[in-house]
Design a protein around this motif. Structure first.
Motif, short mmCIF file in Angstrom:
data_model
loop_
_atom_site.label_atom_id
_atom_site.label_comp_id
_atom_site.label_asym_id
_atom_site.label_seq_id
_atom_site.Cartn_x
_atom_site.Cartn_y
_atom_site.Cartn_z
N GLU A 105 0.80 -1.22 0.00
CA GLU A 105 0.00 0.00 0.00
C GLU A 105 0.84 1.27 0.00
N LEU A 106 2.12 1.14 -0.31
CA LEU A 106 2.98 2.33 -0.30
C LEU A 106 2.53 3.35 -1.34
N GLU A 107 2.18 2.88 -2.53
CA GLU A 107 1.74 3.81 -3.58
C GLU A 107 0.45 4.51 -3.17
N SER A 108 -0.44 3.78 -2.54
CA SER A 108 -1.69 4.37 -2.07
C SER A 108 -1.41 5.44 -1.02
N PHE A 109 -0.46 5.17 -0.12
CA PHE A 109 -0.09 6.17 0.88
C PHE A 109 0.53 7.40 0.23
N GLN A 110 1.37 7.19 -0.74
CA GLN A 110 2.01 8.32 -1.42
C GLN A 110 1.00 9.18 -2.16
N ARG A 111 -0.05 8.58 -2.69
CA ARG A 111 -1.11 9.36 -3.31
C ARG A 111 -1.80 10.25 -2.28
N LEU A 112 -2.02 9.69 -1.09
CA LEU A 112 -2.62 10.49 -0.03
C LEU A 112 -1.71 11.66 0.34
N GLN A 113 -0.41 11.43 0.38
CA GLN A 113 0.53 12.49 0.73
C GLN A 113 0.46 13.67 -0.25
N ARG A 114 0.12 13.38 -1.50
CA ARG A 114 0.08 14.42 -2.52
C ARG A 114 -1.23 15.23 -2.50
N GLN A 115 -2.19 14.81 -1.71
CA GLN A 115 -3.44 15.55 -1.63
C GLN A 115 -3.18 16.93 -1.01
N PRO A 116 -3.81 17.98 -1.51
CA PRO A 116 -3.56 19.33 -0.99
C PRO A 116 -3.72 19.44 0.52
N ALA A 117 -4.72 18.75 1.08
CA ALA A 117 -4.97 18.85 2.52
C ALA A 117 -3.89 18.17 3.35
N GLN A 118 -3.05 17.33 2.71
CA GLN A 118 -2.05 16.56 3.45
C GLN A 118 -0.62 17.08 3.29
N ARG A 119 -0.42 17.96 2.33
CA ARG A 119 0.96 18.33 1.97
C ARG A 119 1.73 19.00 3.10
N GLU A 120 1.04 19.78 3.92
CA GLU A 120 1.72 20.51 4.99
C GLU A 120 1.75 19.73 6.30
N ARG A 121 1.21 18.54 6.30
CA ARG A 121 1.16 17.76 7.53
C ARG A 121 2.40 16.89 7.67
N SER A 122 2.71 16.50 8.91
CA SER A 122 3.86 15.63 9.15
C SER A 122 3.56 14.22 8.63
N VAL A 123 4.60 13.42 8.45
CA VAL A 123 4.40 12.05 7.99
C VAL A 123 3.59 11.27 9.02
N GLU A 124 3.83 11.54 10.30
CA GLU A 124 3.05 10.87 11.34
C GLU A 124 1.56 11.16 11.18
N GLN A 125 1.24 12.41 10.94
CA GLN A 125 -0.16 12.80 10.75
C GLN A 125 -0.75 12.18 9.48
N GLN A 126 0.07 12.12 8.45
CA GLN A 126 -0.39 11.50 7.20
C GLN A 126 -0.66 10.01 7.38
N LEU A 127 0.21 9.34 8.11
CA LEU A 127 -0.01 7.92 8.39
C LEU A 127 -1.28 7.71 9.20
N HIS A 128 -1.49 8.56 10.16
CA HIS A 128 -2.70 8.48 10.98
C HIS A 128 -3.94 8.61 10.10
N ARG A 129 -3.92 9.57 9.19
CA ARG A 129 -5.04 9.77 8.28
C ARG A 129 -5.20 8.57 7.35
N PHE A 130 -4.09 8.04 6.88
CA PHE A 130 -4.11 6.89 5.97
C PHE A 130 -4.78 5.68 6.62
N PHE A 131 -4.45 5.41 7.86
CA PHE A 131 -5.03 4.25 8.54
C PHE A 131 -6.55 4.36 8.65
N GLY A 132 -7.04 5.58 8.78
CA GLY A 132 -8.48 5.76 8.93
C GLY A 132 -9.22 6.04 7.65
#
Length: 213
Positions: free
Chosen positions: A153-180
Motif C-alpha cells: 500500500e505504499l503507492e496508495s499512501f504516497q497518493r494520499l501524501q500528494r493531496q492538498p490537505a495533506q501536503r503541509e502535515r507531518s508524515v506521522e499525521q499523514q499515516l494516521h489519516r491513511f489508517f483511517g
C-alpha cells in the motif's frame, strides 16, 4: 374512571451492548473479566498483544468488547460493573474521550472525581492521542512505512501524501489519516504493528490494560 398511567419504556440500549449481552449469555459463566474498548482496532491490538504473549483470552475468561464509541461507556459499566454483573473490568480510551470514561465510572459507583492515576488503578488506561498515535510513536515512521510497503500500500499512501490537505502535515499525521481512510484498515494495521513491536516498545496503555485482566 381513572386513566391508567402509562409505564415509561425502558431506555433503548446501544446495539453494541445488546450484542455484548447476547455474547456473554452464550458464554455462560466462562467470562470473568471484560476489557471495554472504543472500536474494533483497539480490540485487534489487544488480542494481537495477547497472542504474542502466549495468552488465550477466551480460555482466561476475558472478553474484549468494542462499545461502538466511548459515549456508550456508561451503559456498559452499568451492566457489567458492581451494580450489574460484577465482572472484573478494564478499559482503553483516547485522551479526548477520557472525560466520558471518568463520568461513566463515577455514575457506576467507582467513586467521584477520579484522577487519571485512580482511573488506572481501576484498570482504565488512556492512549495519547489515540491508539494509532501510540503505535506510530512506538515504532517510528521508518518501520511503520516498511509495514505499509509490505502490505503493498505504499503507492496508495504516497497518493494520499500528494493531496492538498495533506501536503503541509507531518508524515506521522499523514499515516494516521491513511489508517483511517478505508474501512477495516485501522484494525488491520493495529494488529500488524503490534506484531512487529519489540517487547520494550509496547505502548504502556496496551500493556497495562491487558495485564489488569
Amino acid at each position: 374512571m381513572r386513566t391508567p398511567q402509562r409505564i415509561p419504556d425502558e431506555p433503548a440500549l446501544p446495539p453494541t451492548l445488546q450484542a455484548a449481552r447476547t455474547a456473554l449469555t452464550r458464554a455462560e459463566r466462562r467470562v470473568t473479566a471484560v476489557v471495554l474498548v472504543e472500536g474494533m482496532s483497539d480490540r485487534c491490538a489487544l488480542e494481537a498483544l495477547a497472542r504474542r504473549n502466549g495468552r488465550d483470552l477466551g480460555n482466561d475468561g476475558v472478553a474484549v468488547l468494542p462499545m461502538g464509541g466511548v459515549t456508550n461507556v456508561g451503559h456498559f459499566l452499568d451492566y457489567l460493573g458492581p451494580r450489574g454483573l460484577g465482572l472484573n473490568l478494564a478499559g482503553l480510551c483516547d485522551v479526548a474521550e477520557e472525560r466520558y470514561v471518568l463520568r461513566g465510572l463515577e455514575r457506576a459507583g467507582y467513586g467521584p472525581g477520579l484522577s487519571r492515576e485512580e482511573m488506572e488503578e481501576l484498570g482504565f488506561y488512556v492512549c495519547v492521542d489515540d491508539l494509532e498515535d501510540e503505535l506510530i510513536r512506538a515504532l517510528g515512521v521508518t518501520r511503520v512505512m516498511k509495514a505499509v510497503d509490505a502490505e503493498g500500500e505504499l503507492e496508495s499512501f504516497q497518493r494520499l501524501q500528494r493531496q492538498p490537505a495533506q501536503r503541509e502535515r507531518s508524515v506521522e499525521q499523514q499515516l494516521h489519516r491513511f489508517f483511517g481512510s478505508r474501512s477495516g484498515r485501522k484494525s488491520r494495521y493495529a494488529e500488524l504493528l503490534v506484531d512487529v513491536l519489540a517487547p520494550a516498545e509496547i505502548p504502556r496503555p496496551l500493556q497495562r490494560t491487558l495485564a489488569h485482566v
